[in-house]
Write a protein that holds these residues in place. Structure first.
Motif, mmCIF file in Angstrom:
data_model
loop_
_atom_site.group_PDB
_atom_site.id
_atom_site.type_symbol
_atom_site.label_atom_id
_atom_site.label_comp_id
_atom_site.label_asym_id
_atom_site.label_seq_id
_atom_site.Cartn_x
_atom_site.Cartn_y
_atom_site.Cartn_z
ATOM 1 N N HIS A 49 -12.152 5.667 -1.419
ATOM 2 C CA HIS A 49 -11.757 4.855 -0.274
ATOM 3 C C HIS A 49 -10.270 4.551 -0.292
ATOM 4 C CE1 HIS A 49 -16.167 3.417 -0.341
ATOM 5 N NE2 HIS A 49 -16.041 4.539 0.332
ATOM 6 N N TYR A 50 -9.775 4.138 0.850
ATOM 7 C CA TYR A 50 -8.364 3.844 1.068
ATOM 8 C C TYR A 50 -8.262 2.388 1.502
ATOM 9 C CZ TYR A 50 -4.323 3.591 4.245
ATOM 10 O OH TYR A 50 -3.186 3.217 4.900
ATOM 11 N N ASP A 51 -7.183 1.703 1.100
ATOM 12 C CA ASP A 51 -6.992 0.326 1.564
ATOM 13 C C ASP A 51 -5.505 -0.005 1.562
ATOM 14 O OD1 ASP A 51 -7.629 -2.198 2.517
ATOM 15 O OD2 ASP A 51 -8.970 -2.683 0.879
ATOM 16 N N GLU A 52 -5.195 -1.187 2.097
ATOM 17 C CA GLU A 52 -3.826 -1.654 2.185
ATOM 18 C C GLU A 52 -3.725 -3.086 1.664
ATOM 19 O OE1 GLU A 52 -2.619 0.929 6.146
ATOM 20 O OE2 GLU A 52 -3.256 -1.161 6.401
ATOM 21 N N LEU A 71 -12.237 -1.322 -5.196
ATOM 22 C CA LEU A 71 -11.942 -0.288 -4.214
ATOM 23 C C LEU A 71 -12.285 1.050 -4.848
ATOM 24 C CD1 LEU A 71 -10.723 0.695 -1.542
ATOM 25 C CD2 LEU A 71 -8.473 0.648 -2.671
ATOM 26 N N LYS A 85 -6.691 -11.334 0.834
ATOM 27 C CA LYS A 85 -7.537 -10.176 1.113
ATOM 28 C C LYS A 85 -8.972 -10.559 0.781
ATOM 29 C CE LYS A 85 -7.250 -5.293 0.463
ATOM 30 N NZ LYS A 85 -7.178 -5.156 1.893
ATOM 31 N N ARG A 137 0.158 1.010 0.905
ATOM 32 C CA ARG A 137 -0.989 1.901 1.094
ATOM 33 C C ARG A 137 -1.488 2.394 -0.258
ATOM 34 N NH1 ARG A 137 1.656 5.705 5.746
ATOM 35 N NH2 ARG A 137 1.267 4.298 7.494
#
Length: 174
Positions: A117-120, A113, A74, A45
């Protein structure tokens, strides 16, 4: 009516305190526990950029306790790996030609990113049957104009909360 005002006031006070508290900004894994010998989907995360700057790359060093690592592509990012024979290859080359090579590092680059913002980022690996205690996975987060190195590992008896840039970890549970 008075109960509504009191409830609204309590809610607003709680929200103000919550907003004022420092937020944990560490990179973490979705899964907290793993079992020796298990094949696990590791979901890294990424909650933010580096000091407000957008993330443009993520590199993960695969520790010896994790074998048979396999990264998930991705969209919008270039995936590459470094194997034990120190050959840097794209994920496609590794899949086609890297049978038998052990992945030592996974990287996703070329994406963007934003800090807000949030990403995995995801990979799969098998936990060594002899693994115990905690497995630390060093991560380097590359950003526009800077780098955050999430590579600090606590000393024996220490805890990650005491570190500024702790490596994300999972607990090994038999």
């Amino acid at each position: 009516m008075n109960i509504l005002k009191t409830g609204a006031r309590a809610f607003l006070t709680t929200m103000a305190v919550a907003i004022a508290l420092p937020v944990s900004a560490h990179i973490t894994f979705e899964n907290k526990d793993v079992a020796p010998g298990a094949t696990v989907k590791f979901v890294l995360r990424l909650p933010h950029g580096c000091s407000g700057a957008a993330t443009t790359g993520v590199r993960i060093a695969i520790p010896a306790e994790l074998t048979s690592a396999k990264p998930q592509p991705k969209p919008g990012w270039t995936l590459s790996v470094i194997t034990d024979d120190v050959h840097k290859a794209s994920a496609e080359e590794t899949h086609a030609h890297g049978h038998g090579a052990t992945i030592k590092e996974i990287s996703w680059t070329g994406g963007k990113l934003e800090d807000a913002h949030y990403d995995e980022f995801v990979f799969r690996a098998t936990v060594s049957k002899t693994a115990s205690n905690r497995i630390f996975v060093p991560v380097v987060q590359e950003c526009e104009g800077g780098v955050d190195r999430w590579i600090e590992i606590p000393s024996a008896g220490g805890v990650s909360d005491d570190l500024k840039y702790p490596a994300p970890s999972v607990r090994v549970q038999p």
